[in-house]
Design an enzyme around this catalytic site. Structure first.
Site, PDB file in Angstrom:
ATOM      1  N   ARG A  96       1.000  -1.255  -0.181  1.00 12.54           N
ATOM      2  CA  ARG A  96       0.052  -0.042  -0.259  1.00 12.54           C
ATOM      3  C   ARG A  96       0.691   1.433  -0.152  1.00 12.54           C
ATOM      4  O   ARG A  96       2.038   1.650   1.197  1.00 12.54           O
ATOM      5  CB  ARG A  96      -1.109   0.340   1.111  1.00 12.54           C
ATOM      6  N   ILE A  97       0.465   2.219  -0.300  1.00 11.77           N
ATOM      7  CA  ILE A  97       1.387   3.298  -0.451  1.00 11.77           C
ATOM      8  C   ILE A  97       0.404   4.431   0.620  1.00 11.77           C
ATOM      9  O   ILE A  97      -0.846   4.677   1.397  1.00 11.77           O
ATOM     10  CB  ILE A  97       0.620   4.439  -1.945  1.00 11.77           C
ATOM     11  N   HIS A 112      11.876  -4.046   1.088  1.00  6.52           N
ATOM     12  CA  HIS A 112      11.900  -3.838  -1.162  1.00  6.52           C
ATOM     13  C   HIS A 112      13.131  -4.733  -1.615  1.00  6.52           C
ATOM     14  O   HIS A 112      14.108  -4.226  -0.961  1.00  6.52           O
ATOM     15  CB  HIS A 112      12.097  -2.228  -1.538  1.00  6.52           C
TER      16      HIS A 112
HETATM   17  C1  GAR Z   1       8.060  -9.030  -0.688  1.00  3.27           C
HETATM   18  O1  GAR Z   1       9.914  -9.249  -2.263  1.00  3.27           O
HETATM   19  C2  GAR Z   1       9.403  -7.367  -0.416  1.00  3.27           C
HETATM   20  O2  GAR Z   1      10.544  -7.131  -0.856  1.00  3.27           O
HETATM   21  C3  GAR Z   1       8.030  -6.885  -1.594  1.00  3.27           C
HETATM   22  O3  GAR Z   1       6.613  -8.050  -1.021  1.00  3.27           O
HETATM   23  C4  GAR Z   1       7.296  -9.537  -1.036  1.00  3.27           C
HETATM   24  C5  GAR Z   1       6.405 -10.561  -0.286  1.00  3.27           C
HETATM   25  O4  GAR Z   1       6.748 -11.381  -0.188  1.00  3.27           O
HETATM   26  N1  GAR Z   1       8.230  -5.829  -0.718  1.00  3.27           N
HETATM   27  C6  GAR Z   1       7.529  -4.739  -2.061  1.00  3.27           C
HETATM   28  O5  GAR Z   1       7.781  -4.974  -3.491  1.00  3.27           O
HETATM   29  C7  GAR Z   1       6.684  -3.279  -1.484  1.00  3.27           C
HETATM   30  N2  GAR Z   1       7.525  -2.585  -2.063  1.00  3.27           N
HETATM   31  P1  GAR Z   1       6.258 -11.927   0.788  1.00  3.27           P
HETATM   32  O6  GAR Z   1       4.618 -11.535   1.130  1.00  3.27           O
HETATM   33  O7  GAR Z   1       6.507 -13.623   0.754  1.00  3.27           O
HETATM   34  O8  GAR Z   1       6.273 -12.147   2.192  1.00  3.27           O
END
Ligand code: GAR
Length: 192
Positions: A96-97, A112
């Site tokens: 979410r932003i 990230h």
């Molecule tokens: C992770 O790779 C995290 O870096 C990314 O979502 C994924 C969540 O994975 N976050 C973003 O892209 C934030 N901008 P998960 O649900 O298996 O932990």
């Protein structure tokens, strides 16, 4: 011994939430003990809900679709999280932003899947893979009102080699599952 309380927010499969629960929840690190006191998602069908349940945690669901604006959603988030009096909020795949209502009221870190400030936003893994960069990486940073723009706390990089997209993504997740828990411990210990 001081107990440090954290909240973990997620939107998807929750593998990073699981890594935090496995490595940190109820565990002692020197003179602190870490407890995940609340888990929260904006997606009623997020895979992380089941992962949290294995640890006896019932995730709070605040569905962003039920709110007319980002601000109203953030008010609901802040109100809920404040009830738990946490030391740190961890965004582990919380897609979410966030508005200043969130960022000015909660002390939060975000994970990230790229070397920030490169490849901000929701399609970061794909964009970094498609680029001609010879390294990929991950970042943990403080959450600020600027999307993926807060002060960087920790990063890890890896070389491209001949990785396929699936291997690139898997490498990112492997590093994330180590770096995020490690960074949380470091922050909470430093608070002492
Ligand atoms: C992770 O790779 C995290 O870096 C990314 O979502 C994924 C969540 O994975 N976050 C973003 O892209 C934030 N901008 P998960 O649900 O298996 O932990």
């Amino acid at each position: 011994m001081v107990t440090k309380k954290i909240a973990v927010l997620f939107s998807g499969s929750g593998t990073n939430l699981e890594a935090i629960l496995q490595k940190l929840h109820g565990k002692i690190f020197g003179d602190i003990k870490i407890e995940v006191v609340m888990t929260l998602t904006n997606k009623p069908d997020a895979g992380g809900i089941e992962k949290a349940a294995k640890y006896g945690l019932t995730s709070v669901v605040i569905d962003n679709k039920k709110f007319a604006s980002r601000e109203e959603f953030d008010v609901a988030l802040v109100d809920e999280i404040k009830k738990y009096d946490v030391d740190l909020v961890v965004l582990a795949g919380f897609m979410r932003i966030l508005t200043p209502i969130f960022t000015e009221n909660l002390r939060a870190i975000n994970l990230h899947p790229t070397i920030l400030p490169l490849f901000k936003g929701a399609h970061a893994i794909e964009e970094s893979y498609k680029s001609d960069m010879q390294v990929g990486g991950i970042t943990v940073h403080w959450v600020s009102a600027e999307l993926d723009g807060g002060k960087i706390i920790a990063q890890k990089t890896f070389s491209r080699k001949n990785r396929t997209f699936e291997e690139w993504e898997a490498k990112i997740h492997k590093l994330e599952h180590k770096l995020l828990p490690k960074t949380i411990v470091e922050i909470l210990k430093k608070d002492q």
